[in-house]
Design a protein around this motif. Structure first.
Motif, PDB file in Angstrom:
ATOM      1  N   LYS A 134     -25.261  25.400  12.407  1.00 27.49           N
ATOM      2  CA  LYS A 134     -23.933  25.857  11.988  1.00 27.49           C
ATOM      3  C   LYS A 134     -22.863  25.362  12.972  1.00 27.49           C
ATOM      4  CE  LYS A 134     -21.723  29.894   9.986  1.00 27.49           C
ATOM      5  NZ  LYS A 134     -21.894  31.272   9.557  1.00 27.49           N
ATOM      6  N   ILE A 135     -23.142  25.491  14.259  1.00 22.83           N
ATOM      7  CA  ILE A 135     -22.174  25.030  15.271  1.00 22.83           C
ATOM      8  C   ILE A 135     -22.104  23.500  15.283  1.00 22.83           C
ATOM      9  CG2 ILE A 135     -21.611  24.966  17.730  1.00 22.83           C
ATOM     10  CD1 ILE A 135     -22.619  27.827  17.940  1.00 22.83           C
ATOM     11  N   GLU A 136     -23.255  22.841  15.201  1.00 20.23           N
ATOM     12  CA  GLU A 136     -23.265  21.366  15.154  1.00 20.23           C
ATOM     13  C   GLU A 136     -22.384  20.853  14.007  1.00 20.23           C
ATOM     14  OE1 GLU A 136     -26.834  19.166  15.129  1.00 20.23           O
ATOM     15  OE2 GLU A 136     -27.641  20.033  16.975  1.00 20.23           O
ATOM     16  N   ASN A 137     -22.543  21.442  12.823  1.00 15.30           N
ATOM     17  CA  ASN A 137     -21.768  21.003  11.657  1.00 15.30           C
ATOM     18  C   ASN A 137     -20.267  21.202  11.874  1.00 15.30           C
ATOM     19  OD1 ASN A 137     -24.079  20.211  10.357  1.00 15.30           O
ATOM     20  ND2 ASN A 137     -24.258  22.053   9.098  1.00 15.30           N
ATOM     21  N   MET A 138     -19.911  22.290  12.538  1.00 15.46           N
ATOM     22  CA  MET A 138     -18.521  22.571  12.865  1.00 15.46           C
ATOM     23  C   MET A 138     -17.961  21.471  13.789  1.00 15.46           C
ATOM     24  SD  MET A 138     -17.170  25.983  14.843  1.00 15.46           S
ATOM     25  CE  MET A 138     -18.326  27.075  14.020  1.00 15.46           C
ATOM     26  N   LEU A 139     -18.769  21.081  14.758  1.00 17.97           N
ATOM     27  CA  LEU A 139     -18.331  20.073  15.740  1.00 17.97           C
ATOM     28  C   LEU A 139     -18.258  18.674  15.134  1.00 17.97           C
ATOM     29  CD1 LEU A 139     -20.353  21.213  18.898  1.00 17.97           C
ATOM     30  CD2 LEU A 139     -18.077  21.926  18.156  1.00 17.97           C
ATOM     31  N   MET A 140     -19.129  18.408  14.173  1.00 22.37           N
ATOM     32  CA  MET A 140     -19.166  17.079  13.533  1.00 22.37           C
ATOM     33  C   MET A 140     -17.859  16.758  12.796  1.00 22.37           C
ATOM     34  SD  MET A 140     -22.273  15.586  13.924  1.00 22.37           S
ATOM     35  CE  MET A 140     -24.022  15.916  14.085  1.00 22.37           C
ATOM     36  N   ARG A 141     -17.074  17.792  12.494  1.00 18.00           N
ATOM     37  CA  ARG A 141     -15.810  17.565  11.786  1.00 18.00           C
ATOM     38  C   ARG A 141     -14.699  17.113  12.729  1.00 18.00           C
ATOM     39  NH1 ARG A 141     -16.885  23.007   9.719  1.00 18.00           N
ATOM     40  NH2 ARG A 141     -18.392  22.806   8.041  1.00 18.00           N
ATOM     41  N   LEU A 142     -14.945  17.219  14.023  1.00 14.19           N
ATOM     42  CA  LEU A 142     -13.956  16.791  15.024  1.00 14.19           C
ATOM     43  C   LEU A 142     -14.102  15.298  15.294  1.00 14.19           C
ATOM     44  CD1 LEU A 142     -14.425  19.784  17.458  1.00 14.19           C
ATOM     45  CD2 LEU A 142     -12.358  19.327  16.130  1.00 14.19           C
ATOM     46  N   PRO A 143     -13.078  14.665  15.890  1.00 13.76           N
ATOM     47  CA  PRO A 143     -13.212  13.238  16.236  1.00 13.76           C
ATOM     48  C   PRO A 143     -14.419  13.008  17.143  1.00 13.76           C
ATOM     49  CG  PRO A 143     -10.937  13.976  16.502  1.00 13.76           C
ATOM     50  CD  PRO A 143     -11.750  15.204  16.235  1.00 13.76           C
ATOM     51  N   LYS A 144     -15.186  11.967  16.847  1.00 13.95           N
ATOM     52  CA  LYS A 144     -16.422  11.701  17.583  1.00 13.95           C
ATOM     53  C   LYS A 144     -16.177  11.547  19.083  1.00 13.95           C
ATOM     54  CE  LYS A 144     -20.322   8.576  18.003  1.00 13.95           C
ATOM     55  NZ  LYS A 144     -20.885   7.252  17.752  1.00 13.95           N
ATOM     56  N   ARG A 145     -15.019  11.000  19.446  1.00 11.56           N
ATOM     57  CA  ARG A 145     -14.742  10.752  20.870  1.00 11.56           C
ATOM     58  C   ARG A 145     -14.588  12.043  21.680  1.00 11.56           C
ATOM     59  NH1 ARG A 145      -9.465  11.853  21.434  1.00 11.56           N
ATOM     60  NH2 ARG A 145      -8.167  11.769  19.569  1.00 11.56           N
ATOM     61  N   GLN A 146     -14.500  13.196  20.987  1.00 11.91           N
ATOM     62  CA  GLN A 146     -14.331  14.472  21.691  1.00 11.91           C
ATOM     63  C   GLN A 146     -15.619  15.284  21.813  1.00 11.91           C
ATOM     64  OE1 GLN A 146     -10.622  15.851  19.401  1.00 11.91           O
ATOM     65  NE2 GLN A 146     -10.276  16.742  21.419  1.00 11.91           N
ATOM     66  N   ILE A 147     -16.702  14.776  21.226  1.00 10.75           N
ATOM     67  CA  ILE A 147     -17.909  15.608  21.092  1.00 10.75           C
ATOM     68  C   ILE A 147     -19.172  14.901  21.582  1.00 10.75           C
ATOM     69  CG2 ILE A 147     -19.423  16.753  19.401  1.00 10.75           C
ATOM     70  CD1 ILE A 147     -16.750  18.146  19.800  1.00 10.75           C
ATOM     71  N   ALA A 148     -19.996  15.640  22.330  1.00 12.98           N
ATOM     72  CA  ALA A 148     -21.369  15.215  22.626  1.00 12.98           C
ATOM     73  C   ALA A 148     -22.283  16.384  22.293  1.00 12.98           C
ATOM     74  CB  ALA A 148     -21.522  14.818  24.091  1.00 12.98           C
ATOM     75  N   ILE A 149     -23.183  16.159  21.346  1.00 16.06           N
ATOM     76  CA  ILE A 149     -24.165  17.184  20.979  1.00 16.06           C
ATOM     77  C   ILE A 149     -25.473  16.819  21.684  1.00 16.06           C
ATOM     78  CG2 ILE A 149     -25.567  18.109  19.083  1.00 16.06           C
ATOM     79  CD1 ILE A 149     -23.027  17.728  17.295  1.00 16.06           C
ATOM     80  N   ILE A 150     -25.936  17.726  22.527  1.00 15.18           N
ATOM     81  CA  ILE A 150     -27.105  17.443  23.368  1.00 15.18           C
ATOM     82  C   ILE A 150     -28.264  18.322  22.904  1.00 15.18           C
ATOM     83  CG2 ILE A 150     -27.996  17.646  25.734  1.00 15.18           C
ATOM     84  CD1 ILE A 150     -25.027  16.984  26.586  1.00 15.18           C
ATOM     85  N   ARG A 151     -29.224  17.712  22.218  1.00  9.44           N
ATOM     86  CA  ARG A 151     -30.371  18.467  21.699  1.00  9.44           C
ATOM     87  C   ARG A 151     -31.501  18.443  22.728  1.00  9.44           C
ATOM     88  NH1 ARG A 151     -29.733  15.468  16.098  1.00  9.44           N
ATOM     89  NH2 ARG A 151     -28.075  16.728  15.126  1.00  9.44           N
ATOM     90  N   LEU A 152     -31.935  19.640  23.084  1.00 10.27           N
ATOM     91  CA  LEU A 152     -32.946  19.779  24.132  1.00 10.27           C
ATOM     92  C   LEU A 152     -34.255  20.324  23.572  1.00 10.27           C
ATOM     93  CD1 LEU A 152     -30.722  21.456  26.882  1.00 10.27           C
ATOM     94  CD2 LEU A 152     -31.393  19.051  26.759  1.00 10.27           C
ATOM     95  N   PRO A 153     -35.381  19.826  24.087  1.00  8.70           N
ATOM     96  CA  PRO A 153     -36.670  20.452  23.775  1.00  8.70           C
ATOM     97  C   PRO A 153     -36.873  21.643  24.725  1.00  8.70           C
ATOM     98  CG  PRO A 153     -37.012  18.583  25.213  1.00  8.70           C
ATOM     99  CD  PRO A 153     -35.522  18.686  25.002  1.00  8.70           C
ATOM    100  N   MET A 154     -38.092  22.100  24.903  1.00 11.75           N
ATOM    101  CA  MET A 154     -38.366  23.175  25.873  1.00 11.75           C
ATOM    102  C   MET A 154     -37.989  22.685  27.268  1.00 11.75           C
ATOM    103  SD  MET A 154     -41.913  25.064  24.902  1.00 11.75           S
ATOM    104  CE  MET A 154     -42.191  25.760  23.280  1.00 11.75           C
TER     105      MET A 154
END
Length: 277
Positions: free
Chosen positions: A137-157
């Motif tokens: 839900k939060i990722e989708n919210m962020l994806m609507r912003l300009p790409k240059r403003q966002i880094a989504i960092i997916r972490l395992p354990m």
């Protein structure tokens, strides 16, 4: 003497938590770094770079206006719906501050609805868990912003000598209680020390987009936990083996498009070496 010039003003939301605190310690010598904490803490109260922040009662906008960050790192934990509201306020802030970037710590659980293969950055997210749904839900919210403003960092354990997972394993070993392991779960892993280095690089190099920051190799959950226990000392652990499926189930995030330099790669053996006493 003039104040030292810093390239960035960094605000870490959740800086008193395990991972948030590790990120704070890594970035503090290089950037003007601020953080939030939740529980009363006499030491942090006296630190002008820390703000007390109750996710469910306080408005994050007030802290953003006070700090005026050029980098926001979200390592928040707590009530999911309150986090969604907080991140919608952060998005509003980013829309009016185009020179500000957000690094959001997400999870491999955004893919826990898939089980047959490891997941890559551009794969479609699908989750069967409440936690995974919330992160999507939060990722989708962020994806609507300009790409240059966002880094989504997916972490395992995430492991580390002070990590909640290691502390829990030690407590179970000392109380001779069974430790849950998932023999059919194939995953990758990381450590707090490696994640903080990788985040530092992402900030320094102005990197944006989606990042999968897990070990380059895959491990079985039960074997990795057994290897950890061997590093912790001479124990006779009791395992509770949980089989959620008859087949191997993958929960691993691997990079394909946003690959970091080799010196920032990590293997499961590197993490075990870090944990050795």
């Amino acid at each position: 003497m003039k104040d030292r010039k810093y390239k960035h003003r960094v605000l870490i939301l959740g800086a008193s938590g395990f991972l948030g605190n590790a990120i704070y310690k890594e970035l503090c010598p290089y950037f003007k770094t601020f953080g939030t904490y939740h529980t009363d803490n006499k030491l942090l109260e006296k630190n002008s770079h820390f703000f007390q922040y109750n996710l469910e009662e306080d408005d994050v906008f007030e802290i953003l206006e006070a700090v005026k960050p050029s980098i926001i790192i979200s390592a928040l934990r707590g009530d999911f719906s309150a986090q969604v509201i907080a991140h919608s306020h952060i998005c509003d802030y980013l829309k009016s501050h185009r020179d500000c970037r957000l690094l959001f710590l997400s999870s491999a659980n955004v893919f826990d609805g898939y089980s047959k293969y490891p997941s890559y950055e551009q794969d479609k997210t699908l989750s069967h868990s409440i936690y995974g749904h919330f992160k999507i839900k939060i990722e989708n919210m962020l994806m609507r912003l300009p790409k240059r403003q966002i880094a989504i960092i997916r972490l395992p354990m995430v492991f580390g000598t002070q990590s909640p997972r290691i502390q829990e394993i030690k407590e179970l070993l000392n109380s001779k209680e069974p430790i849950e392991v998932f023999p059919n779960l194939v995953m990758n892993v990381t450590s707090d020390s490696k994640v903080t280095q990788q985040i530092h690089y992402i900030i320094n190099r102005n990197k944006t987009g989606v990042f999968h920051l897990g070990s380059t190799n895959l491990v079985h959950h039960d074997e990795f936990i057994e290897d950890i226990i061997k590093r912790l000392g001479t124990y006779k652990p009791v395992f509770k083996r949980v089989y959620t499926t008859n087949d191997e189930r993958y929960l691993a995030v691997l990079p394909k498009t946003n690959v970091l330099p080799k010196h920032l790669h990590v293997s499961s053996d590197d993490i075990l070496t870090e944990l050795a006493v």
